[in-house]
Motif scaffolding. Structure first.
Motif, short mmCIF file in Angstrom:
data_model
loop_
_atom_site.label_atom_id
_atom_site.label_comp_id
_atom_site.label_asym_id
_atom_site.label_seq_id
_atom_site.Cartn_x
_atom_site.Cartn_y
_atom_site.Cartn_z
N SER A 361 0.83 -1.20 0.00
CA SER A 361 0.00 0.00 0.00
C SER A 361 0.87 1.25 0.00
O SER A 361 2.05 1.21 0.35
CB SER A 361 -0.91 0.00 1.23
OG SER A 361 -0.14 0.02 2.40
N LEU A 362 0.29 2.37 -0.38
CA LEU A 362 0.96 3.67 -0.33
C LEU A 362 0.23 4.56 0.65
O LEU A 362 -1.01 4.53 0.75
CB LEU A 362 0.96 4.33 -1.71
CG LEU A 362 1.80 3.64 -2.78
CD1 LEU A 362 1.58 4.31 -4.13
CD2 LEU A 362 3.27 3.69 -2.42
N THR A 363 0.99 5.36 1.38
CA THR A 363 0.42 6.18 2.43
C THR A 363 0.63 7.66 2.11
O THR A 363 1.74 8.07 1.77
CB THR A 363 1.08 5.87 3.79
OG1 THR A 363 0.88 4.48 4.08
CG2 THR A 363 0.48 6.71 4.89
N PHE A 364 -0.45 8.43 2.22
CA PHE A 364 -0.37 9.87 1.96
C PHE A 364 -0.99 10.63 3.13
O PHE A 364 -2.13 10.35 3.53
CB PHE A 364 -1.11 10.23 0.68
CG PHE A 364 -0.60 9.51 -0.53
CD1 PHE A 364 0.65 9.80 -1.05
CD2 PHE A 364 -1.35 8.50 -1.12
CE1 PHE A 364 1.12 9.12 -2.16
CE2 PHE A 364 -0.88 7.82 -2.23
CZ PHE A 364 0.36 8.13 -2.75
N ALA A 365 -0.23 11.58 3.66
CA ALA A 365 -0.72 12.41 4.75
C ALA A 365 -1.35 13.66 4.17
O ALA A 365 -0.67 14.63 3.84
CB ALA A 365 0.43 12.76 5.70
N VAL A 366 -2.66 13.64 3.99
CA VAL A 366 -3.38 14.78 3.42
C VAL A 366 -3.62 15.83 4.49
O VAL A 366 -3.65 17.02 4.23
CB VAL A 366 -4.73 14.31 2.82
CG1 VAL A 366 -5.46 15.46 2.15
CG2 VAL A 366 -4.50 13.18 1.83
N GLU A 367 -3.81 15.36 5.72
CA GLU A 367 -4.06 16.16 6.92
C GLU A 367 -5.46 16.75 6.95
O GLU A 367 -6.26 16.39 7.79
CB GLU A 367 -3.01 17.26 7.13
CG GLU A 367 -1.57 16.77 7.11
CD GLU A 367 -1.26 15.64 8.07
OE1 GLU A 367 -2.12 15.24 8.86
OE2 GLU A 367 -0.15 15.11 7.99
N TRP A 398 -1.39 -0.72 -8.15
CA TRP A 398 -1.73 -0.70 -6.73
C TRP A 398 -3.22 -0.89 -6.55
O TRP A 398 -4.02 -0.47 -7.38
CB TRP A 398 -1.32 0.62 -6.08
CG TRP A 398 0.13 0.71 -5.73
CD1 TRP A 398 0.72 0.33 -4.58
CD2 TRP A 398 1.17 1.22 -6.57
NE1 TRP A 398 2.07 0.58 -4.64
CE2 TRP A 398 2.38 1.12 -5.85
CE3 TRP A 398 1.21 1.74 -7.85
CZ2 TRP A 398 3.59 1.53 -6.36
CZ3 TRP A 398 2.42 2.15 -8.37
CH2 TRP A 398 3.60 2.03 -7.62
N ARG A 399 -3.57 -1.50 -5.44
CA ARG A 399 -4.99 -1.70 -5.14
C ARG A 399 -5.37 -1.11 -3.79
O ARG A 399 -6.52 -1.16 -3.40
CB ARG A 399 -5.32 -3.21 -5.15
CG ARG A 399 -5.27 -3.81 -6.55
CD ARG A 399 -6.36 -3.24 -7.45
NE ARG A 399 -6.21 -3.63 -8.84
CZ ARG A 399 -5.66 -2.86 -9.78
NH1 ARG A 399 -5.19 -1.66 -9.46
NH2 ARG A 399 -5.58 -3.27 -11.02
N MET A 400 -4.38 -0.56 -3.11
CA MET A 400 -4.69 0.03 -1.80
C MET A 400 -3.89 1.29 -1.57
O MET A 400 -2.69 1.33 -1.85
CB MET A 400 -4.41 -0.95 -0.66
CG MET A 400 -4.70 -0.37 0.73
SD MET A 400 -4.21 -1.44 2.10
CE MET A 400 -5.45 -2.71 1.93
N ILE A 401 -4.56 2.33 -1.09
CA ILE A 401 -3.86 3.52 -0.60
C ILE A 401 -4.38 3.83 0.80
O ILE A 401 -5.50 3.46 1.17
CB ILE A 401 -4.05 4.75 -1.51
CG1 ILE A 401 -5.53 5.16 -1.58
CG2 ILE A 401 -3.46 4.52 -2.88
CD1 ILE A 401 -5.74 6.51 -2.26
N LYS A 402 -3.52 4.47 1.58
CA LYS A 402 -3.88 4.89 2.93
C LYS A 402 -3.82 6.41 2.99
O LYS A 402 -2.83 7.01 2.55
CB LYS A 402 -2.93 4.28 3.97
CG LYS A 402 -2.97 2.76 4.00
CD LYS A 402 -1.96 2.21 5.00
CE LYS A 402 -1.94 0.69 5.00
NZ LYS A 402 -0.94 0.15 5.94
N ILE A 438 -9.44 1.85 -0.17
CA ILE A 438 -8.94 3.11 0.37
C ILE A 438 -9.13 3.05 1.88
O ILE A 438 -10.25 3.00 2.38
CB ILE A 438 -9.69 4.31 -0.23
CG1 ILE A 438 -9.50 4.34 -1.76
CG2 ILE A 438 -9.19 5.61 0.39
CD1 ILE A 438 -10.42 5.30 -2.47
N ASN A 439 -8.02 3.04 2.59
CA ASN A 439 -8.06 3.02 4.05
C ASN A 439 -7.80 4.43 4.57
O ASN A 439 -6.77 5.03 4.24
CB ASN A 439 -7.02 2.05 4.62
CG ASN A 439 -7.40 0.61 4.38
OD1 ASN A 439 -8.51 0.31 3.94
ND2 ASN A 439 -6.50 -0.31 4.65
#
Length: 825
Positions: A361-367, A398-402, A438-439
């Motif tokens: 998974s890939l993680t993005f801090a949108v805040e 990819w099938r999942m992003i955080k 999408i987590n």
């Protein structure tokens, strides 16, 4: 008098099998440092359960740094789970270090890494169980010093009742300097607690709790006359990643090698305590980082490495570093994790390249989903950029992003946060093609000291609960929403900007049962609220907006980031005009070279040779479960350079098959492991493998034999029976077991379906009585099959057979050949 080290070790054997994850409590890990004759002995603690504490990179760094002092021993201790705490108290055993089983009260000092506020009661548990007076005022000259550092002690005063010495800043040099001072004082005959603290005060970054006794007006305090302490920042050359870190024998939270690329952060998001407190920004040498990556992999055997920084994307040498290391990492089958990626078009080629080996998974801090709140917070993320990168990743495998959102940021009362998040998530779901997950994690904003938002209001628990409820009720079905416990954020906020009056609340909460507060299943909010209401009746005031014209205790700490904090307080980002840099990195990613290496990795798919290993797992190894055993030997094979074949597919894994597992608490001399190789080894090379692998395993695990074998059925399917030896300490128990075997023709098996009776010969193939021991061959894979410990309990009448002192050893596995059982070799 305390129980000595030998007695502690012996007593553990009587009850470790009764607790969950017993390997948390006996050490014996690869790369552990043991100094039995050290002049000064200290312990380090990340006060949480072992699997969290051993994932903390700060502990690894300080452990390495302090153990470089020849005559000092730096050992480890962690908080313990309730079952283990109960056993220690019932059996009157003090908490001890993992290296030498030394009771904590016999040490010279215990140092805590308080990286966040919810570790406070865990620290008290460690002190309490270690028989060190929890309250600083109760300690005598003979008691160990209690030291604390970490991000939470940027405001040390909530913990001042318990801590003698605070260290503020980077500890690579500071912690060893504290240890050196203990050595000097001991050599010079300085034994008075006060005199030793006076010597400690000379160390940069040290704050002595007893020097501060504030008077308060409301929640403000008078700081005049109190010594200011400057936070220590080690320059880039002085920061380091340990190249031979401890390797846990059980799975931990971060099961990978870790290389730090930078300290500090240049983004200056106003809510980010770590970003401001760790200033200045210091990127590390690309060449040294590349060297450390391979050194750490060679010494740990991990198949994944995390390149860490507060913002990895901003490390200017990231492309240069990847060009240096990616080809060889790919050849080894090692994947790279890049946490907290900035949402940035410049990172897209990097994301794609590093994820070809294993796509997770890939993680993005949108805040914040609100443009207005991101502008106010100086969070440089535009919706268009977020949509671009989400579209890209979902279209490239990819099938999942955080996604991480923060609610309650300053200005939240002027926007509808829940609606903003819901609308944004609905737009994101439309991006890309195919199935997607999408987590989303939602966290309450907690104002922290030494940030531009340290005077802002913290929103109420009711506000946070309502926003989270609305987001969960209206989000698209492809989205999974999780949230941090709002009650934990309440407690974090109270302690973060608290003062010395918090000590009594922490102490009483602990005495009422609070500990492991960051674990949902253990969190006792009732204990906390009762203590807070009793000790801090005006607690609501700590959450309100604060005045700039008054002083607060944490301001005695000078971080060297004050200029940046003051400059950012009134500044607001124009998010509409913000544009990402067209070119962030000076070098281009060498994708062609990487593609060639990735193609050559296909040579590792075929199997050309199969080796069968037999391992012994003795002593404390009996508490290592089957899955953890598998991981340990995989790491050993990697470090020894065994050419193990890989599976094809989405996530590539080594082709290693293990045999029939043993129950926890049982030693074994016959753990069979089949390993498929992509290139053949000669007879001489095979003969050298045991010594090469043994040197890379914990001491309780050894290679007994290795040989080449023909392809055949898997070991699990092949195994029809297992031979054990039970060695009894008590002659009466041995005689009872023998009598049962001689006289009984049936056995009652207890299971989920209740009690079932089976003829003994359907469970037991054969047995031999030898003095105080019995050899037993039990059938496997049948409905009547029984675990060895359950069988021994049944024939002796002892419900907890391990507590009786019996030693159980697995001797052999058998297969069926022409109706005869034959040892699998």
């Amino acid at each position: 008098m305390t129980m000595n080290n030998v007695n502690i070790k012996e007593n553990l054997g009587r009850f470790l099998h009764l607790v969950q994850k017993p390997a948390r409590y006996f050490g014996n890990e690869l790369n552990m440092t043991v100094k039995s004759d050290a002049y000064v002995r200290v312990a380090l603690s990340y006060p949480d359960l072992y699997e969290v504490g051993m994932s903390n990179n700060g502990i690894k760094i300080l452990y390495d740094a302090a153990n470089r002092i020849e005559i000092a021993a730096c050992e480890r201790v962690f908080a313990v789970a309730p079952d283990f705490e109960g056993e220690l108290r019932r059996r009157d055993i003090p908490l001890y270090t993992l290296e030498t089983y030394t009771p904590l009260c016999d040490l010279d000092a215990v140092g805590f890494n308080l990286s966040h506020e919810l570790l406070a009661t865990n620290m008290l548990q460690v002190l309490d169980l270690g028989r060190i007076p929890m309250l600083r005022r109760d300690r005598k000259d003979s008691d160990p010093f209690v030291i604390a550092g970490g991000e939470a002690v940027s405001n040390p005063f909530p913990y001042a009742d318990f801590v003698d010495i605070f260290f503020t800043g980077d500890g690579e040099n500071g912690f060893p300097e504290i240890v050196e001072t203990l050595i000097i004082c001991k050599k010079n005959g300085i034994t008075s607690r006060g005199a030793i603290l006076d010597e400690m005060k000379k160390i940069n970054g040290v704050l002595i709790s007893s020097d501060y006794n504030f008077s308060y007006t409301g929640i403000s305090s008078d700081l005049s006359g109190f010594r200011r302490v400057s936070k220590v920042s080690v320059d880039a050359a002085g920061c380091f990643s340990p190249v031979k870190p401890l390797v846990p024998s059980i799975r931990i939270s971060q099961e990978r090698a870790v290389i730090e690329l930078a300290r500090g952060c240049s983004n200056l998001c106003k809510f980010c305590h770590a970003g401001y407190y760790s200033l200045p920004y210091r990127p590390f040498s690309c060449e040294k980082s590349a060297h450390d990556i391979f050194m750490q992999l060679d010494n740990t055997g991990y198949d994944e490495i995390t390149l860490t920084a507060l913002s990895v994307s901003d490390y200017k040498h990231i492309v240069k570093l990847l060009n240096k290391v990616l080809p060889e990492l790919t050849e080894r089958g090692v994947s790279i994790a890049l946490p907290s990626l900035k949402v940035d078009r410049n990172t897209l080629p990097i994301i794609e390249t590093v994820s070809n080996l294993r796509k997770s998974s890939l993680t993005f801090a949108v805040e914040s989903a609100s443009d207005e709140l991101r502008s106010k917070s100086n969070k440089k993320v535009r919706r268009e950029d977020l949509f671009d990168i989400v579209d890209y990743v979902f279209n490239h495998g990819w099938r999942m992003i955080k996604l991480y959102f923060m609610i309650g940021l300053p200005g939240c009362d002027k926007v509808d946060e829940a609606e903003e998040i819901i609308v944004l998530l609905k737009e994101i779901v439309k991006k890309g093609r195919g199935k997607k997950d999408i987590n989303v994690t939602i966290s309450p904003f907690v104002p922290k000291p030494h940030t531009p938002f340290d005077h802002e209001k913290q929103m109420s628990m009711e506000y946070f609960h309502e926003v989270i409820r609305r987001v969960k009720s209206a989000s698209p079905r492809q989205v999974t929403i999780k949230n941090h416990d709002v009650r934990s954020s309440f407690l974090e906020g109270l302690l973060a900007r608290g003062d010395t009056r918090m000590g009594s609340a922490i102490y009483d909460a602990y005495r009422e049962g609070a500990r492991l507060d960051s674990w949902h299943e253990y969190f006792r909010f009732d204990a906390w609220m009762g203590s807070i209401e009793k000790n801090i009746p005006t607690w609501e005031n700590y959450f309100e907006e604060r005045d700039f014209g008054v002083s607060y205790p944490w301001q005695v700490i000078e971080t060297a980031g004050e200029k940046a904090v003051n400059a950012m307080r009134g500044r607001e980002l124009d998010i509409e005009k913000y544009r990402q840099p067209e070119k962030r990195y000076t070098e281009e990613l060498d994708t062609e070279k990487y593609k060639l290496v990735l193609s050559s990795f296909e040579l590792k798919y075929p199997t050309v040779q199969i080796l069968r290993f037999v391992f012994s797992k003795t002593g404390n190894g009996k508490y290592i479960g089957h899955i953890d055993f598998n991981e340990i030997i995989k790491r050993g094979f990697r470090m020894a350079g065994v050419p193990v074949s890989f599976t094809q597919g989405f996530n590539k894994r080594e082709k290693i098959a293990c045999g029939y597992p043993v129950p926890l608490g049982v030693e074994t001399l016959s753990e069979i492991v089949d390993v498929e190789l992509y290139c053949s080894l000669s007879a001489d090379e095979i003969a050298e493998l045991p010594a090469k692998i043994d040197s890379r395993l914990p001491e309780f695990l050894r290679v007994k034999s290795v040989r080449e074998r023909e392809r055949s059925i898997t070991i699990m399917a092949l195994t029809n029976a297992v031979e054990y030896k039970a060695v009894f300490k008590d002659e009466t128990i041995s005689a009872s077991a023998s009598a049962f075997l001689k006289s009984r023709i049936s056995f009652i098996k207890k299971g989920k379906k209740g009690e079932q009776e089976y003829p003994l010969n359907e469970i037991l193939n054969s047995y031999v009585v030898e003095d105080l021991s019995i050899r037993l061959v039990l059938y496997t894979g049948k409905e009547s099959s029984v675990r060895i410990d359950e069988f021994l309990s049944g024939i002796t009448g002892i419900s907890d057979i391990h507590s009786s002192g019996v030693r159980i050893i697995k001797l052999n596995q058998y297969r069926l050949d022409m109706e005869e059982l034959v040892i699998i070799e």
